[in-house]
Design an enzyme around this catalytic site. Structure first.
Site, short mmCIF file in Angstrom:
data_model
loop_
_atom_site.label_atom_id
_atom_site.label_comp_id
_atom_site.label_asym_id
_atom_site.label_seq_id
_atom_site.Cartn_x
_atom_site.Cartn_y
_atom_site.Cartn_z
N TYR A 274 6.18 3.62 -4.57
CA TYR A 274 6.30 3.05 -3.22
C TYR A 274 7.56 2.17 -3.20
CZ TYR A 274 1.29 4.18 -3.65
OH TYR A 274 0.09 4.80 -3.91
N GLU A 298 9.48 7.14 -3.25
CA GLU A 298 9.26 6.62 -1.90
C GLU A 298 9.12 7.80 -0.93
OE1 GLU A 298 8.84 5.01 1.58
OE2 GLU A 298 8.84 3.71 -0.20
N ASP A 346 3.95 -0.95 -5.52
CA ASP A 346 3.84 -1.86 -4.38
C ASP A 346 3.31 -1.05 -3.19
OD1 ASP A 346 4.05 -3.85 -2.50
OD2 ASP A 346 6.25 -3.93 -2.50
N CYS A 373 -0.71 -6.67 -1.12
CA CYS A 373 -0.75 -7.54 0.05
C CYS A 373 -2.14 -7.61 0.67
CB CYS A 373 0.28 -7.08 1.09
SG CYS A 373 0.05 -5.38 1.67
#
Length: 416
Positions: A274, A298, A346, A373
């Protein structure tokens, strides 16, 4: 259901829940309450009674205030306004900053204990910037109402509310956004222009170099440059970049420090999953030297193109456009075996998920650094990794989103 909608109830707030709301009970039922603080007694209006097991409510009056309550940093989101007029996006702005971080720590700790059986000592670290947690957002999205008015959505709705300030934004972004939202008859209104072109929002981007940019959602402009320390990164103006003005720098250092140098092999098939435009791959490269091998993966081809440019300093660095789950399961991509490798990942808010975790577990990298997150998604994935022979060796948390409920964590995992 629906019999209690709009009812005023008196509630004693007992705890904080994931998602920026607090927990109370009424008649044996759980009530998730906005704009409150644990320890308070509030009067709240029921806004959702559609579920049998819980209601949702908005605070309209504080009967017994917490010592951590402060005047809201954004008057547009204060309980002085009716709930249907409160701007969203600053749901912790009525809480003293240090206590905001304590509540985020509790949410993270609860998720780790409940879902992964982990009890690490962790604090939520503040970032540089004003002590009241304002002035950090370098990207703001304003939504266009039918009449062309630009503003944020009311919390938990799609209703646009006009505002006079944007205190969480950097001063430059706030000025550009408020100018874009004005209704001056003598000039073009971005809100009306957005509606006319089928877009319902406008993005205001404030890169670390150059002037702020105003774009209709989905519109592309030329690339921008973001500076992190002495390094520059090119990306599309509308592309993903960390929102807090110091987040990229803080995460760069955190990822570098999370990697165990004794387990790092510069010649292994190291990965940045990512990877976006290569921020964290560059962080690894800057720590371990120009001869390392690392591949950034990605799904967005535009970001991958920029990553190739941003990682040009490392002869052994590359960037590929692929979905991470497919990349990890496809022979010949460089991920056919990761023995000895370091993997940085991530993922989006939903986390890596069982398929990616299973694929990584089967490929047996030496260590992983997981940037998360969402505390619940992180805890779920850590439990999944444990089932594939990985243990948590360290974790740090950062207040990348002051005056909101969001928190970022960087976790290190090694094979047992």
């Amino acid at each position: 259901m629906g019999d209690h909608l709009g009812q005023l109830v008196e509630l004693e707030i007992s705890n904080v829940a994931h998602g920026g709301v607090m927990v109370a009970r009424h008649g044996g039922r759980v009530v998730f309450v906005a704009d409150a603080i644990p320890g308070e007694v509030v009067r709240a209006v029921v806004t959702d009674d559609s579920k049998a097991k819980f209601w949702r409510a908005d605070t309209v009056e504080v009967l017994e205030a917490s010592p951590y309550r402060q005047p809201h940093v954004w008057s547009a989101a204060s309980i002085d306004r009716a709930p249907e007029e409160r701007a969203g996006g600053a749901e912790f702005g009525h809480i003293a900053p240090a206590h905001q971080r304590e509540l985020k720590r509790r949410v993270l700790a609860d998720a780790l204990q409940r879902m992964a059986g982990l009890e690490p000592a962790v604090i939520v670290e503040a970032l540089p910037g004003p002590a009241d947690g304002t002035g950090w957002r370098t990207r703001v999205r304003l939504h266009a109402a039918e009449d062309g008015t630009l503003g944020p959505y009311v919390a938990r709705s799609h209703r646009v509310v006009e505002v006079a300030d944007l205190p969480l934004a950097t001063p430059e972004v706030a000025s550009a956004a408020l100018l874009a939202g004005r209704k001056d008859a003598g000039r073009k209104q971005p809100g009306r222009a957005a509606r006319a072109h089928g877009s319902r929002s406008v993005d205001v981007i404030g890169p670390s170099t150059g002037e702020p940019i105003v774009l209709r959602h989905g519109e592309r402009s030329g690339p921008i440059t973001e500076r992190v320390g002495d390094r520059e990164f090119r990306l599309d103006a509308a592309g993903f970049w960390q929102v807090h003005r110091y987040a990229a720098e803080v995460l760069t250092t955190a990822v570098q420090e999370a990697i165990d140098p004794e387990l790092f092999d510069p010649a292994a098939a190291n990965l940045d999953l990512y990877g976006g435009v290569g921020l964290l791959a560059a962080a690894v490269g800057d720590r371990f030297g120009r001869d390392i091998r690392i591949e950034s993966v990605e799904g967005d081809s535009g970001a991958t193109g920029h990553a190739r440019e941003n990682l040009a300093d490392w002869a052994g660095a590359s960037a590929v456009t692929a979905r991470v789950d497919r990349y990890l399961s496809t022979p010949g991509t460089g991920a056919g075996g990761l023995a000895g490798a370091t993997v940085v990942l991530d993922p989006p808010r939903s986390g890596a998920g069982k398929d990616v975790v299973a694929a990584l577990g089967a490929l047996t990298p030496a260590q992983l650094v997981y940037v998360a997150c969402d505390p619940v998604a992180l805890a779920r994935d850590l439990a999944l990794f444990a089932g594939h022979g990985y243990r948590l060796s360290g974790i740090r948390a950062f207040d990348l989103f002051p005056n909101t409920h969001h928190v970022e964590a960087v976790a290190s995992l090694v094979r047992t």
